[in-house]
Motif scaffolding. Structure first.
Motif, mmCIF file in Angstrom:
data_model
loop_
_atom_site.group_PDB
_atom_site.id
_atom_site.type_symbol
_atom_site.label_atom_id
_atom_site.label_comp_id
_atom_site.label_asym_id
_atom_site.label_seq_id
_atom_site.Cartn_x
_atom_site.Cartn_y
_atom_site.Cartn_z
ATOM 1 N N VAL A 13 46.841 -26.764 -75.733
ATOM 2 C CA VAL A 13 46.851 -28.089 -74.893
ATOM 3 C C VAL A 13 48.296 -28.084 -74.054
ATOM 4 O O VAL A 13 48.164 -28.217 -72.782
ATOM 5 N N VAL A 200 40.179 -26.555 -78.549
ATOM 6 C CA VAL A 200 41.424 -26.709 -79.524
ATOM 7 C C VAL A 200 41.231 -26.587 -80.781
ATOM 8 O O VAL A 200 40.115 -27.572 -81.346
ATOM 9 N N ALA A 230 40.226 -20.069 -77.175
ATOM 10 C CA ALA A 230 40.293 -21.350 -76.740
ATOM 11 C C ALA A 230 39.619 -21.243 -75.171
ATOM 12 O O ALA A 230 38.871 -22.306 -74.796
ATOM 13 N N HIS A 243 39.517 -29.702 -74.397
ATOM 14 C CA HIS A 243 40.603 -29.894 -73.396
ATOM 15 C C HIS A 243 40.097 -29.756 -72.033
ATOM 16 O O HIS A 243 39.427 -28.520 -71.871
#
Length: 258
Positions: A13, A200, A230, A243
């Protein structure tokens, strides 16, 4: 590079967010951005963002969290760039400026509000209409299902998979979870343009801590694995968190073809 605490849990993130902040600064022509962190708590992201030179307003319902935020900002030497106010997304504009922020963080909020769509609309309304960036972080359904199944709680895993809110039972502390499709639909429903989606903690919550602590270079290798996974949709669907990065779409030029 300054990262938030709990690096492995937040690295993906933070790397995306830092890049978005740099890009927003270039687009706006200003090195100091106005950032709103809804549900920002003790400043896990707010303080590192302030250390980059930006002004951050944190809105959180907990006075204890805001007290810890104030202390953390002072210890980091950014107290003058971090402001904490008590409130929530439902009454956001009682304490924050509508249309006044270059970047808005909505991390760990949508799981808890009564109406996620309404909460997200309020959050988006805080962005500058001429251009702004939204960062949304929320709990992922697939990660919870996988974790319950691997722990041997198969009935709970199935319940989470089939219940509307993605909860595995009455004792589940998380009120709501999302699939990547549900979360991106919420964001696009506000009129924003989704720039990227990341999973995440795809592996971090499943790997035994003893293994990471004892094997040489395991932590660094796990972080690299997380960063690679990710961006892959197959792994996003089983991530503990999701995210989404989105932007206010550019306004059409008057007279330009539609």
């Amino acid at each position: 590079m300054s990262r938030p605490s709990a690096t492995l849990r937040t690295a993906v993130v933070w790397d995306v967010l830092r890049g978005a902040l740099d890009q927003r600064a270039k687009l706006s022509g200003r090195t100091e951005l106005d950032v709103l962190d809804t549900g920002g708590g003790t400043g896990n992201f707010a303080v590192p963002v302030a250390r980059l030179g930006h002004r951050v307003t944190v809105v959180d319902p907990s006075p204890n969290a805001l007290f810890a935020l104030e202390r953390r900002a002072a210890e980091a030497g950014v107290a003058e760039r971090v402001r904490g106010v008590q409130g929530d997304v439902r009454g956001l504009f009682d304490v924050a400026e509508r249309g006044g922020y270059d970047v808005v963080l909505c991390h760990g909020v949508l799981e808890y509000v009564d109406d996620p769509a309404e909460g997200l609309r309020n959050t988006v309304a805080a962005l500058r209409p001429e251009g702004g960036t939204l960062s949304v972080l929320a709990s992922g359904l697939g990660g919870a299902v996988l974790a319950r199944a691997l722990a041997g709680h198969f009935t709970e895993a199935r319940h989470a998979l089939t219940s509307p809110g993605g909860r595995w039972g009455d004792s589940d502390p998380m009120p709501r979870r999302f699939t990547p499709e549900q979360l991106t639909a919420l964001v696009t429903g506000t009129g924003l343009e989704v720039i990227s989606v990341h999973g995440v903690r795809v592996f971090a919550d499943l790997v035994p801590g003893a293994l990471v602590d004892t094997e040489p270079d395991a932590l660094e290798a796990l972080a690299r694995l997380e960063a690679t996974a990710a961006e892959l949709p197959d792994f996003q669907s089983v991530a503990s968190q999701l995210h989404v990065l989105a932007e206010v779409p550019p306004r059409a030029t008057p007279g330009a073809p539609g």
